[in-house]
Design a protein around this motif. Structure first.
Motif, short mmCIF file in Angstrom:
data_model
loop_
_atom_site.label_atom_id
_atom_site.label_comp_id
_atom_site.label_asym_id
_atom_site.label_seq_id
_atom_site.Cartn_x
_atom_site.Cartn_y
_atom_site.Cartn_z
N ILE A 153 29.00 21.97 6.47
CA ILE A 153 30.39 22.39 6.56
C ILE A 153 31.21 21.32 7.28
N LYS A 154 30.69 20.81 8.39
CA LYS A 154 31.41 19.78 9.14
C LYS A 154 31.60 18.51 8.32
N ARG A 155 30.57 18.09 7.59
CA ARG A 155 30.68 16.89 6.77
C ARG A 155 31.75 17.03 5.70
N VAL A 156 31.80 18.19 5.07
CA VAL A 156 32.78 18.41 4.00
C VAL A 156 34.20 18.42 4.58
N ILE A 157 34.40 19.07 5.72
CA ILE A 157 35.73 19.11 6.32
C ILE A 157 36.16 17.72 6.75
N GLU B 116 38.53 25.40 -0.23
CA GLU B 116 39.33 26.07 0.80
C GLU B 116 40.01 25.07 1.72
N VAL B 117 39.30 24.04 2.14
CA VAL B 117 39.88 23.04 3.04
C VAL B 117 41.03 22.30 2.36
N LEU C 102 44.81 22.30 3.81
CA LEU C 102 45.53 21.05 4.10
C LEU C 102 46.82 20.98 3.28
N ASP C 103 46.82 21.52 2.07
CA ASP C 103 48.06 21.58 1.30
C ASP C 103 49.10 22.43 2.02
#
Length: 120
Positions: free
Chosen positions: A67-71, A110-111, A115-116
């Motif tokens: 999860i952290k890597r993707v964010i 979702e991220v 961010l959008d």
């Protein structure tokens, strides 16, 4: 422009996290809440990222790290477009039992949406 995440683009101190968490919530999704401090940074050179991924919502370390890597990756690509604020992503609900590939796709969608909303 190269998408890197230098040390200056991350939150480090507990006081930085506390001020962002006391600030306003700018977006909420099925898994994450994004908050930012109420007052703008005066000496900010770029948007900064903070992550709060609790063990009670993602029990396995592999899941939390994915999860952290993707964010971080999504933030790296968009940080030059974002306003000069601190952004704290906090996991607020339990992660379903899915494959890591499926989890990464869900988190990235979702991220990107959050961010959008932060850009508005």
């Amino acid at each position: 422009m190269r998408a890197t995440l230098p040390s200056a683009a991350r939150l480090h101190r507990p006081s930085e996290y506390a001020s962002a968490l006391k600030g306003k919530r700018i977006a909420r999704g099925a898994l994450f809440v994004v908050t930012t401090p109420r007052e703008a940074q005066v000496d900010a050179s770029c948007a900064r990222l903070g992550l709060i991924i609790a063990k009670r919502f993602a029990a396995r370390a592999v899941t939390r790290n994915a999860i952290k890597r993707v964010i971080r990756e999504a933030f790296r690509h968009r940080r030059h477009e974002l306003p000069l604020h601190d952004f704290v992503f906090r996991l607020h609900s339990r992660v379903d039992a899915v494959s890591l590939t499926g989890l990464k796709q869900i988190v990235r969608q979702e991220v990107d949406g959050l961010l959008d909303r932060a850009l508005r």
